[in-house]
Design an enzyme around this catalytic site. Sequence first.
Site, PDB file in Angstrom:
ATOM      1  N   HIS A 502       3.515  -5.564  -5.883  1.00  0.00           N
ATOM      2  CA  HIS A 502       2.288  -4.845  -5.512  1.00  0.00           C
ATOM      3  C   HIS A 502       1.521  -4.416  -6.773  1.00  0.00           C
ATOM      4  O   HIS A 502       0.333  -4.724  -6.925  1.00  0.00           O
ATOM      5  CB  HIS A 502       2.649  -3.615  -4.676  1.00  0.00           C
ATOM      6  CG  HIS A 502       1.487  -2.730  -4.358  1.00  0.00           C
ATOM      7  ND1 HIS A 502       0.845  -2.754  -3.138  1.00  0.00           N
ATOM      8  CD2 HIS A 502       0.824  -1.812  -5.107  1.00  0.00           C
ATOM      9  CE1 HIS A 502      -0.162  -1.888  -3.170  1.00  0.00           C
ATOM     10  NE2 HIS A 502      -0.189  -1.297  -4.349  1.00  0.00           N
ATOM     11  N   GLU A 503       2.206  -3.714  -7.654  1.00  0.00           N
ATOM     12  CA  GLU A 503       1.527  -3.245  -8.868  1.00  0.00           C
ATOM     13  C   GLU A 503       1.024  -4.417  -9.693  1.00  0.00           C
ATOM     14  O   GLU A 503      -0.044  -4.354 -10.307  1.00  0.00           O
ATOM     15  CB  GLU A 503       2.454  -2.356  -9.700  1.00  0.00           C
ATOM     16  CG  GLU A 503       2.914  -1.076  -9.000  1.00  0.00           C
ATOM     17  CD  GLU A 503       1.780  -0.254  -8.411  1.00  0.00           C
ATOM     18  OE1 GLU A 503       0.644  -0.318  -8.924  1.00  0.00           O
ATOM     19  OE2 GLU A 503       2.018   0.435  -7.405  1.00  0.00           O
ATOM     20  N   HIS A 506      -2.350  -5.508  -8.701  1.00  0.00           N
ATOM     21  CA  HIS A 506      -3.435  -4.751  -9.347  1.00  0.00           C
ATOM     22  C   HIS A 506      -3.731  -5.352 -10.723  1.00  0.00           C
ATOM     23  O   HIS A 506      -4.885  -5.505 -11.111  1.00  0.00           O
ATOM     24  CB  HIS A 506      -3.031  -3.287  -9.533  1.00  0.00           C
ATOM     25  CG  HIS A 506      -3.039  -2.472  -8.279  1.00  0.00           C
ATOM     26  ND1 HIS A 506      -4.149  -2.360  -7.470  1.00  0.00           N
ATOM     27  CD2 HIS A 506      -2.071  -1.708  -7.698  1.00  0.00           C
ATOM     28  CE1 HIS A 506      -3.856  -1.558  -6.450  1.00  0.00           C
ATOM     29  NE2 HIS A 506      -2.615  -1.166  -6.561  1.00  0.00           N
ATOM     30  N   HIS A 509      -5.704  -8.483 -10.551  1.00  0.00           N
ATOM     31  CA  HIS A 509      -7.096  -8.132 -10.261  1.00  0.00           C
ATOM     32  C   HIS A 509      -7.829  -7.740 -11.559  1.00  0.00           C
ATOM     33  O   HIS A 509      -8.956  -8.151 -11.805  1.00  0.00           O
ATOM     34  CB  HIS A 509      -7.111  -6.992  -9.239  1.00  0.00           C
ATOM     35  CG  HIS A 509      -8.455  -6.704  -8.630  1.00  0.00           C
ATOM     36  ND1 HIS A 509      -8.734  -5.522  -7.985  1.00  0.00           N
ATOM     37  CD2 HIS A 509      -9.601  -7.423  -8.567  1.00  0.00           C
ATOM     38  CE1 HIS A 509      -9.985  -5.535  -7.556  1.00  0.00           C
ATOM     39  NE2 HIS A 509     -10.539  -6.666  -7.894  1.00  0.00           N
TER      40      HIS A 509
END
Length: 711
Positions: A502-503, A506, A509
């Site tokens: 998940h991290e 980021h 992105h």
Amino acid sequence: MLLSGAAAIALASAPALAATQASAPAAAATVAVPNNILLQDWTGPYDGVPPWDKVKPELFPGAIQFGIDEMLREYDAIATNKAEPTFANTIEAMEKSGQRLDRVLSVFGVMTDNMSTPEYQKLDKEWSPKLSAAYDKINLNGALFQRIADLYGRRDSLGLDAKQLRLLTRTYEGFVRRGANLNEAQKAQLTQYNQQLASAFSDFNSKLLADEGTFTQASEAELAGVPQDVKDAAAAAAKEAGLPAGSYAIRNTRSAVEPVLSFGSNRALREKVWRAFANRGDNGDANDNNATIARIVKLRADRAHLLGYKTHADWRMQDTMAKSPAKAMDLMMRVWPAAVARVKEEVADQMAFASKDGLKQIEPWDFRYYQEKVRKAKYDLSQDEIKPYFELSNLVKGMFWSAEQLYDLKFTENTGKVPVFQPDVRTFEVTNAKTGDVVGLFYLDTYARTGKRSGAWATTYRSRARLLNDNIVIGSNNNNFTKPAAGQPVLISLDDASTLWHEFGHAIHYYLGDVKYPSLGGSPRDFVEYPSQVNENWLLTRPVLDKFARHYKTGEAMPDALVKKIEASDSFNQGFATVEYLSSALVDMKLHTKEDGVVDPDAFEKAALAELGMPKEMVMRHRLPQFGHLFSSDSYSAGYYSYLWSETMDADTWAAFEEAGNPYDRATADRFRTILLSTGNETDRADAYRQFRGRDPDVKALLKRRAFPTN
Ligand SMILES: [Zn+2]
């Protein structure tokens, strides 16, 4: 979770969200920059890197003050410019301002979040309100706003391109939202509220951190059933705490607590550990957060009224995809009843085992333990069976591999080549695998330690913004895995592995972001969690499992039968996971739509949960006294729903890869990257989504994923 340090401080009021840096504009060049390393341009490779090895607490007061003064001089120069306002001399000039302060604050954010000490907590407490006041000086600068409003009034005749027009519009609307149209007395009142809030956030943080620095002591016998690696870590923690040999300390953090709740057969210990964790910030002692929360909620309501909004949520949600509390509530309530119904089924399944142990009912400290029993019986699968294949360093390689397949991002370790803020931090050079161009530098801070806040988050220290010639992105992932005893592997659960990915979503992105104007680099709160949640999907793809989920002792790939069992148990426990999260998100929205803002947090939480029909066998993922998303800054307040909003897009996006027949389908990945990931906020996010998928996101994909009824 995503929260950048600098942004967390400034979010309520900063004119530009993106952390940016480059040399300061000419307007400030006349004032000599003091000899303070924090104020110098970053030097070394990658167009300069943060000087972590030279950071000391005593350098910050001078650096922050100079940064504030310089930023205010820069904005004043724009506001008092004798020349008629133009896009270049006003909006673009603003985009270039405050860079030195941003640079200081991105270092400061790491010291308060990852490396906190009483000294840094004191600095945070002292400087948060001062920073808030400085940003307010800009937001409430009448002459500056006049120039922006003038440009906005004739925006269609300025010959602006689409991005410039969007930037001008967003700048104007942001100023209005932050009080630019208020009279002088109201502006003074607003500044008061913002400063008081900044102090209260800092207060909340230090109290929570103090409670998370505690531990529960346990004996060998009490730890029956707990996996060896967890016991080893607890022994190491006990040693660090100076406890006698043979004792164990269970830290009061999620990663340390959950394995004990899942596997510890000693019910009394489970209850003790659970109570310590569930009651962080709520013990009626010096670290109790209830009064601070009540103050925050009241201040937020008063500020919303002053700004012309009914509630804090109405104000906060102006610049989101959902736009209104009602729309967010609609989505949440679409999912809630199915989730509660599923929890009832899950509890019934658990009782079959619990009654054999003489239990009359499942208590919150039993849920995870019997959930594991059910998992074992239903799917012949134990979390513990997966862990030997989920060795952290292999999974890190796997997430890098996946990013290269999908987006040509290549991560090459260069630990030791650049300074780090803590010896365990690893660093990686990020390049474009096709062109070889350097696109970024990545810091990976893996382990829990005293002074690091709980949870997991991603940060950028420098974002890409072509206007500032910032081309190399510097960012980090921060996790709280339990550090193993020396020489031991780090074996993590499926949940923890999902957090890791998940991290990293980021981070992807950030590294793909390619915008011109820093202020168009961020995204709305309810979009931010979308790229990170999508990235979790690639963890359980076959190529990743085959290549990287290898037994830490034998090196063997995960057996096919185990993969099948994991896939079969995909929707297991979705009732618990959904209710745990949604109850937190619903209470957040109910709290911040309370018009008068007068609450007793504990009583409010109880009443709100009763009204919702919260299953008594479980608690919210974040109870109010420890809900850092809501009270460590404004950023996720009236915004915890964002995860569900983002997941609706995530499930629908994953369906696009499934429709393409291959999770690594490059045509789909290319469209995802170019339309949604690299564009920051340069285009409307809902429009961009429609361009990607040909329609709005469909919540059915999410319901289907959780095996909830779609009608
Ligand atoms: Zn996140």
